[in-house]
Motif scaffolding. Sequence first.
Motif, short mmCIF file in Angstrom:
data_model
loop_
_atom_site.label_atom_id
_atom_site.label_comp_id
_atom_site.label_asym_id
_atom_site.label_seq_id
_atom_site.Cartn_x
_atom_site.Cartn_y
_atom_site.Cartn_z
N LEU A 1 57.90 34.01 47.18
CA LEU A 1 56.78 34.92 47.79
C LEU A 1 55.64 35.09 47.10
O LEU A 1 55.63 35.47 46.03
N SER A 2 54.50 34.57 47.71
CA SER A 2 53.32 34.79 47.06
C SER A 2 52.88 36.24 46.68
O SER A 2 53.14 37.01 47.64
N MET A 3 52.32 36.48 45.57
CA MET A 3 51.84 37.75 45.06
C MET A 3 50.74 38.11 46.01
O MET A 3 50.41 39.30 46.03
N ALA A 4 49.84 37.10 46.62
CA ALA A 4 48.93 37.65 47.60
C ALA A 4 49.41 38.39 49.01
O ALA A 4 48.46 39.10 49.64
N LEU B 1 47.62 49.24 56.71
CA LEU B 1 48.50 49.46 55.73
C LEU B 1 48.32 50.64 54.65
O LEU B 1 49.07 51.63 54.42
N ASN B 2 47.00 50.63 54.32
CA ASN B 2 46.80 51.70 53.33
C ASN B 2 46.62 52.94 53.87
O ASN B 2 47.37 53.89 53.05
N ALA B 3 46.15 53.20 55.17
CA ALA B 3 46.28 54.57 55.82
C ALA B 3 47.65 54.92 55.88
O ALA B 3 48.39 56.01 55.92
N PRO C 1 47.15 48.88 47.03
CA PRO C 1 47.41 49.05 45.56
C PRO C 1 48.28 48.61 44.91
O PRO C 1 49.49 48.23 45.64
N GLY C 2 48.15 47.98 43.78
CA GLY C 2 49.14 47.00 42.92
C GLY C 2 50.47 47.91 42.95
O GLY C 2 51.39 47.25 42.56
N GLU C 3 50.66 48.98 42.67
CA GLU C 3 52.02 49.69 42.65
C GLU C 3 52.82 49.38 43.54
O GLU C 3 54.14 49.38 43.46
N TRP C 4 52.37 49.11 44.80
CA TRP C 4 53.09 48.93 45.99
C TRP C 4 53.26 47.31 46.24
O TRP C 4 54.34 46.67 46.50
N PHE D 1 57.51 43.66 45.48
CA PHE D 1 58.25 42.54 46.05
C PHE D 1 58.12 41.29 45.20
O PHE D 1 58.49 40.28 45.50
N ASP D 2 57.47 41.66 44.07
CA ASP D 2 57.62 40.29 43.10
C ASP D 2 58.92 40.12 42.90
O ASP D 2 59.80 40.80 42.66
#
Length: 548
Positions: free
Chosen positions: A6-9, A434-436, A456-459, A463-464
Motif C-alpha cells: 500500500l502506497s504511503m500516499a 477526513l480531517n474533520a 496528519p502523519g500520526e494517522w 497503515f504503513d
Amino acid sequence: MKKRVLSMALCLAMIAGVCTACGPGSTASSPASDAPQAESGGSASSATEATQYEGTITINTQAGPGAEAAWKAVAEAYMEKQPNVDVVVDLKPSDSYGEWIQNMFGTDNPTSDIVNINMAGSAANDKAINYMEYAEQISPYSGKKWTDQFNYEMQTRDLAKGEWTNISLDSVQVLWFYNKDIFEEAGAEVPTTWDEFVETCEKLQEHGVQPITMAGDFNSFWAGAMGWLAQVYTDQTTRSMINVYRAQEGDYDYDPDVDGVWKYNVDDPFNDDAWKVNQNPVRAYKAIVDGDYKPDSEGMKTVWTNFAKIFPKYAGGDAFFGTTDAAPLFYQSKAAIMVDTGARLVNFKLDMDKLASGDNIVDANGEAVSGVKQFELGHFNMPSMEGEGIEAPARTLEVATGFFGAVKKDKEHDAMVVDFLMYFSSAEGQGIYLNAGIENGMALNGPSLVYDVEIPGEWSSLFDGLTFIGNCQKGYGQMMARGAPGDVQNSLREWYDYSQKFLTGQISIDEWASMHKDNIMKYLDDSLAGSKISRSDLDNPQNEPTGK
C-alpha cells in the motif's frame, strides 16, 4: 505470490455499511489495486471552471462517530464554490438504516439524494444515478477525468450492463493482530502457513497465555470473524472453478474486450478481479446442481480439518462458543491474537491514548474493561493452508467501502449531485471530509482510494506495512462457505450447528462434509430465488436469468 504494498500516499477512511467499527475508547470487534497514483497537483487551483448549479442536495447516509462533522465540513466547502446550492446533512441511525432506505426508495418523489445504497437491496433497482454516464467527464475540482481522482478499478461495477451506481472511496482489510510483547516473551514466531500457526498457538499456550480470542457465537460464524475465516479458506480450494462459471462466448454478460482476452492465472491473486473477467451466476448454480461444484470436496475437508486443529482448543476451549466480544481478553493481555479489520490499528491507538490519560476503555456493552495493559501491536496476513484440494495461497477480505449512491431524479438535478460527488471524491474534498471526521472521532479502517489526500502523519503512518493479498469476497469462490449461497438464515443455522459438532469432536470430517452437502441442496431453491434465478434458467445458462 505477487504482492502489492500500500502506497504511503494513501490515507485513512471510514467504512460505511459493511462492518461495525469501534469508536474512540471502545474495544468492541469490528464486524486494491495496481492502478498508478494520479499525478499530484489535483487541487481546485488547477481545476477547470465549474458549472454553477442551483438547488438542494440532501445527504442521508448512516450516522456514526465523526460522520456528521465530516459531511458538514465538506458541504460547507462545496457551498463556497457553489453559493446557489444548499447541501443539507441529515444522517440516519445505523441500526434502522436498512429499513429506512428501502422505504425511502419505495416513496414517490423522495427528497433524499446521497445514501449508502448497498443497504437498499433490490429496492434501488433502476432508481439510482448511473455514474457510468459521467465517468469520462472532466472534474472541475481536479482538472482530470473524474475517475482519475481515485482508484476506479476498485469500484463495484456491472460491466455487462454498463452500470456503476455506488462510489466507494475507502478500503478495508481483514487480518490478524497480535501482542508483540507476549510473542517475544514466549519466543513465538509470526506464522505464514496454517501449520506454523498451530505451532505458534502451541508455544503461546505453553507460555500460559490463551493463544487466540475470538467470538464463537452464531453471529461470528455468520457475519463476523469465523464467517470471514470460512470464506477466506474456502476460497483457497475453489480458485479454478472460475473456469466453469466465467462468462463464455455467447453468454448474456460476455464482453469480448474483457472476457475474450482473459486468461486464468492461479499465481495472480488479482486475476479474477471484477474488472478483468465477468462471471455468470447461472453457470455457478448450474455447476452445483450438476455436481461439478462440490460442497463436500476434499479441499473443504482439508479446511475444516485445519480449523479443528485450532478451534476451540486454542481459542478458549469450552468458552469459545459462548464468547461474544473477543477484544477484552486481548486488551488485558490474557490472549495474544485476534482477527479484525484494519480499524483495529486506529482504535488501538485511541484506546492506548485513553489508557495513558487515565480514562476507561469499554467493551461492546459499554462496560469498563479492567486490567487493560499497554503493549505493542503487530499484525500479519492470513496464514495459508496446505494439503489436498488447496489450490492457491490464502487471500482475505479486502474491499472498497462507502457505497455512496444517489437517487435518480431529473437530469439537471442529477448533474448537480454528481458535481458534488466530484468535489467529495477529489483530493481537496476528501481531505476536508477526513480531517474533520478524524477530529471528531471518526472510525478509520484502512487506506483511502482517493489519490493525494493529506491528513496528519500520526494517522497516515498507522497503515504503513499493510499489504494487499487479494480479495476472496468476490464472484462465487466462497458461495458455499457458510451453508447455502445468499445467507439463507435456516441454512446458516444448520451450518453453525454441525460445524460446532465437528469442532467439538461429536462428528467426523466425512460426516461434516455429508451434512454440508445435504444442507446446500436442501436450501438451494431458496438461494436461487434470492438470486432471481429459476431451475429452468439453469437449462440455458447463456441467457440472462428470468427467475421464472
